[in-house]
Design an enzyme around this catalytic site. Sequence first.
Site, PDB file in Angstrom:
ATOM      1  N   ARG A   1      -9.891  55.199 -76.484  1.00  0.00           N
ATOM      2  CA  ARG A   1      -9.357  56.266 -77.451  1.00  0.00           C
ATOM      3  C   ARG A   1      -9.424  57.640 -77.002  1.00  0.00           C
ATOM      4  O   ARG A   1     -10.620  58.227 -77.090  1.00  0.00           O
ATOM      5  CB  ARG A   1     -10.295  56.134 -78.921  1.00  0.00           C
ATOM      6  CG  ARG A   1     -10.210  54.694 -79.641  1.00  0.00           C
ATOM      7  CD  ARG A   1      -9.032  54.530 -80.429  1.00  0.00           C
ATOM      8  NE  ARG A   1      -8.984  53.208 -81.128  1.00  0.00           N
ATOM      9  CZ  ARG A   1      -9.116  51.876 -80.463  1.00  0.00           C
ATOM     10  NH1 ARG A   1      -8.986  51.684 -79.321  1.00  0.00           N
ATOM     11  NH2 ARG A   1      -9.196  50.978 -81.420  1.00  0.00           N
ATOM     12  N   GLY A   2      -8.323  58.304 -76.695  1.00  0.00           N
ATOM     13  CA  GLY A   2      -8.066  59.687 -76.520  1.00  0.00           C
ATOM     14  C   GLY A   2      -8.910  59.747 -75.164  1.00  0.00           C
ATOM     15  O   GLY A   2      -8.501  59.261 -74.409  1.00  0.00           O
TER      16      GLY A   2
ATOM     17  N   PHE B   1     -12.411  49.842 -76.404  1.00  0.00           N
ATOM     18  CA  PHE B   1     -12.235  50.927 -77.374  1.00  0.00           C
ATOM     19  C   PHE B   1     -11.802  52.219 -76.903  1.00  0.00           C
ATOM     20  O   PHE B   1     -12.337  53.362 -76.976  1.00  0.00           O
ATOM     21  CB  PHE B   1     -13.444  51.181 -78.285  1.00  0.00           C
ATOM     22  CG  PHE B   1     -13.725  50.283 -79.234  1.00  0.00           C
ATOM     23  CD1 PHE B   1     -12.924  49.822 -80.324  1.00  0.00           C
ATOM     24  CD2 PHE B   1     -14.879  49.291 -79.085  1.00  0.00           C
ATOM     25  CE1 PHE B   1     -13.051  48.881 -81.284  1.00  0.00           C
ATOM     26  CE2 PHE B   1     -15.134  48.071 -80.162  1.00  0.00           C
ATOM     27  CZ  PHE B   1     -14.225  47.888 -81.160  1.00  0.00           C
TER      28      PHE B   1
ATOM     29  N   CYS C   1      -7.420  28.642 -75.773  1.00  0.00           N
ATOM     30  CA  CYS C   1      -8.432  29.305 -76.799  1.00  0.00           C
ATOM     31  C   CYS C   1      -9.960  28.854 -75.895  1.00  0.00           C
ATOM     32  O   CYS C   1      -9.857  27.899 -75.147  1.00  0.00           O
ATOM     33  CB  CYS C   1      -8.434  28.487 -77.996  1.00  0.00           C
ATOM     34  SG  CYS C   1      -8.880  26.843 -78.198  1.00  0.00           S
TER      35      CYS C   1
END
Length: 252
Positions: A237-238, A235, A100
Amino acid sequence: MSMTSKINTFVYKNDNFIEKEDEIVSDETITLAINNSLTRSFSISPDSLKEFSVGYMLGEGLISSIENVETIDIEGNNISATIDLEDFDIKKELIVGSDCFGGWRSKIDFIDKVESDYVIDPNDLLENTEKIREKAITWKNTGGTHIASFINKEKNEFISKEDISRHVAVDKVIGAAALKKLDFKNSYIIYSGRMPADVLIKIARVGIPIIASNAAPTLSGYTVADEANITMVGFIRGDKFNVYTHPERIIV
């Protein structure tokens, strides 16, 4: 070692339980000992342990290249590595710390700058994002893993590794690429996890200029990517994605 195990499970459907055999992802405790001085235990998927060891040591800055690795011995869930520690300040830290951000990586004094003129076509990025879904066999069977892919077009290399830990999946592909002596500065990584600082510091240390994910960045990851001269893409997406830092490497 197998990444999965067979178990019996009960599926609830239409007010009844149906007994069936199922496949579940394995997670085991793996211990890495380095020069009999540095030790670390991980809960990870028990495969590609040599690749993981190399990638982890590179990402932690314990070695600068595969040439610093003298031996790696694997016996069951125990890994013993001997490395050239000439450039490592062993007095600074005797135990390799947490994955972490509050652990080992937060102790660095500076963030490595990635010097690379590497650029990619957005269509290549979109096509390879679809390709890693095809490679995610364990995820399809269990739903329990992350996947990372290392892409080097010059050598036509597409390396994919899965693990229960998003960090370790990245370690495994970095290690696999190092063992093949691929050029980090002309390659990129796509993976399925969030993009926090510790992952970005890892790829900054090895000099990878682009990281992309179908998930989100964190503010700490964004800050590191910006400072380290890494192109961060999220992100996906498509046919859409967001470029958060250094968009000049994505040629449109």
